[in-house]
Write an enzyme that holds these catalytic residues in place. Structure first.
Site, mmCIF file in Angstrom:
data_model
loop_
_atom_site.group_PDB
_atom_site.id
_atom_site.type_symbol
_atom_site.label_atom_id
_atom_site.label_comp_id
_atom_site.label_asym_id
_atom_site.label_seq_id
_atom_site.Cartn_x
_atom_site.Cartn_y
_atom_site.Cartn_z
ATOM 1 N N LYS A 133 131.269 60.845 54.541
ATOM 2 C CA LYS A 133 131.279 61.765 55.677
ATOM 3 C C LYS A 133 129.866 62.054 56.161
ATOM 4 O O LYS A 133 129.624 62.156 57.357
ATOM 5 C CB LYS A 133 132.015 63.055 55.315
ATOM 6 C CG LYS A 133 133.532 62.852 55.263
ATOM 7 C CD LYS A 133 134.257 64.084 54.806
ATOM 8 C CE LYS A 133 135.757 63.813 54.698
ATOM 9 N NZ LYS A 133 136.454 64.845 53.944
ATOM 10 N N LYS A 141 140.623 50.818 56.673
ATOM 11 C CA LYS A 141 141.608 51.872 56.404
ATOM 12 C C LYS A 141 141.841 52.691 57.665
ATOM 13 O O LYS A 141 140.883 53.043 58.365
ATOM 14 C CB LYS A 141 141.057 52.792 55.303
ATOM 15 C CG LYS A 141 142.010 53.893 54.909
ATOM 16 C CD LYS A 141 141.342 54.943 54.024
ATOM 17 C CE LYS A 141 140.660 56.011 54.840
ATOM 18 N NZ LYS A 141 140.322 57.244 54.125
ATOM 19 N N LYS A 147 141.062 58.876 61.092
ATOM 20 C CA LYS A 147 140.569 59.518 62.312
ATOM 21 C C LYS A 147 139.087 59.233 62.506
ATOM 22 O O LYS A 147 138.617 58.997 63.604
ATOM 23 C CB LYS A 147 140.761 61.041 62.214
ATOM 24 C CG LYS A 147 142.161 61.484 62.594
ATOM 25 C CD LYS A 147 142.469 62.888 62.099
ATOM 26 C CE LYS A 147 143.101 62.834 60.726
ATOM 27 N NZ LYS A 147 143.747 64.025 60.239
HETATM 28 P P1 TYM Z 1 144.000 63.769 54.758
HETATM 29 O O1 TYM Z 1 144.344 64.904 55.643
HETATM 30 O O2 TYM Z 1 142.822 62.933 55.111
HETATM 31 O O3 TYM Z 1 145.232 62.789 54.632
HETATM 32 C C1 TYM Z 1 146.549 63.242 54.327
HETATM 33 C C2 TYM Z 1 147.235 62.230 53.427
HETATM 34 O O4 TYM Z 1 147.340 60.963 54.083
HETATM 35 C C3 TYM Z 1 146.810 59.946 53.240
HETATM 36 N N1 TYM Z 1 146.202 58.893 54.072
HETATM 37 C C4 TYM Z 1 146.422 57.592 53.905
HETATM 38 N N2 TYM Z 1 147.193 56.909 53.039
HETATM 39 C C5 TYM Z 1 147.206 55.555 53.140
HETATM 40 N N3 TYM Z 1 146.501 54.873 54.081
HETATM 41 C C6 TYM Z 1 145.727 55.507 54.987
HETATM 42 N N4 TYM Z 1 145.052 54.824 55.913
HETATM 43 C C7 TYM Z 1 145.652 56.933 54.926
HETATM 44 N N5 TYM Z 1 144.977 57.877 55.626
HETATM 45 C C8 TYM Z 1 145.324 59.070 55.090
HETATM 46 C C9 TYM Z 1 145.767 60.649 52.383
HETATM 47 O O5 TYM Z 1 145.492 59.925 51.217
HETATM 48 C C10 TYM Z 1 146.454 61.977 52.132
HETATM 49 O O6 TYM Z 1 147.358 61.877 51.059
HETATM 50 N N6 TYM Z 1 141.683 66.046 50.945
HETATM 51 C C11 TYM Z 1 142.994 65.739 51.513
HETATM 52 C C12 TYM Z 1 143.823 66.970 51.841
HETATM 53 C C13 TYM Z 1 144.062 67.860 50.683
HETATM 54 C C14 TYM Z 1 144.924 67.604 49.559
HETATM 55 C C15 TYM Z 1 144.835 68.754 48.746
HETATM 56 C C16 TYM Z 1 145.741 66.534 49.206
HETATM 57 C C17 TYM Z 1 143.518 69.082 50.485
HETATM 58 N N7 TYM Z 1 143.966 69.625 49.329
HETATM 59 C C18 TYM Z 1 145.554 68.852 47.549
HETATM 60 C C19 TYM Z 1 146.456 66.624 48.002
HETATM 61 C C20 TYM Z 1 146.368 67.780 47.193
HETATM 62 C C21 TYM Z 1 142.780 64.971 52.817
HETATM 63 O O7 TYM Z 1 141.764 65.078 53.433
HETATM 64 O O8 TYM Z 1 143.871 64.264 53.247
#
Ligand code: TYM
Length: 323
Positions: A110, A192, A195
């Site tokens: 990031k 991957k 956003k």
């Molecule tokens: P975030 O908001 O970036 O993404 C949400 C979920 O989508 C999955 N994901 C993907 N899986 C496969 N291929 C992709 N291209 C792809 N892009 C996104 C992410 O792996 C995620 O499961 N830090 C986390 C949010 C969070 C969280 C938590 C998750 C905060 N607290 C506690 C689990 C438990 C995040 O930024 O996900």
């Protein structure tokens, strides 16, 4: 089994979020005790416009409901409706070695993409550990990109248990739940889907825009008649996740033999996406038309989530001598 997962409201949800996470949320909701939340505290590390954040939070809630989360089966809530999260995060921060956070790839990524190197971004994984540990989660359905955060969560939990000398353990150790075939869903440029790479297809983009977007999928320039390798082609990689089995097999065979053009696969991908989300699109319109129902789901979720959170926080505070 207690299931828990969260999604950041940092923009419209994309099909990587759906395949990598949300589809598993839905699959796990009936047979388990599931908690799913909108991670708005986390989104503060990147969204700095209050009205935009509010809008994204309500869109993510609506999208999760439209995609099939049943508010009678799951606890669906907004992270900041449970301020206990931040207190636990501090307790965990005090036992987290800097080195563990320094090695986190998501922080490095990031910052490299231009986000300022702020303390909140650095401590992001500790807040995530708090999210997970606060609900005694057993299993956390996520995509591959969250695996390291889950490892840190377990390490932090073990360290807290160790520092405060509780043989029975203050925290339950959670496991990630990552499905191999959707662990990393490719985006329009083959990287991957994310956003921050600007290579997403949004779940609820209108059909015309989906048809246009899939045309941008980057491929090599092999002609129609040339045999192609479906195993290394990101376009096929995405198509196969949405295609009906018979269509998938047909296209896979034609890849290997030659005789399929990327244009055709793109068109088919667009149609498969539109069809996959057609019902959810209708359900979404229903929720959008009834914001008071969404508000009621949110309020009920907050209440249930807080009840669980208070008990675990109490345990953690007592273990370290607070209160
Ligand atoms: P975030 O908001 O970036 O993404 C949400 C979920 O989508 C999955 N994901 C993907 N899986 C496969 N291929 C992709 N291209 C792809 N892009 C996104 C992410 O792996 C995620 O499961 N830090 C986390 C949010 C969070 C969280 C938590 C998750 C905060 N607290 C506690 C689990 C438990 C995040 O930024 O996900």
């Amino acid at each position: 089994m207690r299931i828990l997962s969260g999604i950041q409201p940092s923009g419209p949800l994309h099909i990587g979020n759906y395949l990598g996470a949300i589809r598993q949320y839905v699959a796990l909701q009936d047979a388990n005790d599931a908690y799913y939340f909108v991670a708005d505290y986390h989104a503060l590390t990147s969204v700095r416009d209050a009205s935009l954040l509010r809008k994204y939070v309500s869109h993510v809630l609506i999208d999760l409901l439209a995609l099939g989360l049943d508010p009678d089966e799951v606890v669906l809530f907004v992270q900041s409706d449970v301020p206990e999260t931040v207190e636990l995060s501090w307790l965990l921060t005090t036992v987290t070695p800097m080195g563990w956070l320094e090695k986190c790839v998501s922080y490095k990524d990031k910052v490299q993409q231009g986000l300022p190197a702020e303390a909140g971004l650095f401590a992001y994984p500790v807040l995530q550990a708090a999210d997970i540990l606060l609900y005694d989660a057993d299993l956390v359905p996520v995509g591959q990109d969250q695996k390291q955060h889950l490892e840190i969560t377990r390490d932090v939990a073990e360290r807290f248990n160790h520092v405060y000398g509780r043989r029975e353990g203050v925290f339950r150790l959670p496991k990630p739940y990552i499905l191999d075939n959707v662990a990393v869903v490719p985006g329009l440029d083959g990287r991957k889907m994310s956003k921050s790479y600007n290579n997403t297809i949004e779940i609820f983009e209108d059909p015309a825009s989906i048809r246009k977007k899939v045309k941008k999928f980057v491929t090599d320039s092999l002609p129609v008649e040339a045999p192609k390798d479906p195993d290394t082609c990101p376009l096929f990689g995405l198509y196969k996740l949405f295609a009906k089995p018979a269509d998938r097999e047909e296209i896979e065979r034609r890849y290997r033999e030659g005789g399929v053009g990327y244009g055709e696969v793109k068109t088919r991908l667009g149609e498969a996406l539109i069809e996959t989300f057609a019902e959810a699109r209708e359900r979404r319109a229903e929720w959008v038309a009834h914001p008071e129902r969404v508000a009621a789901v949110r309020a009920a979720g907050a209440e249930k989530a807080r009840e669980t959170a208070r008990k675990v926080l109490h345990r953690a505070r007592a273990a370290c001598g607070l209160g």
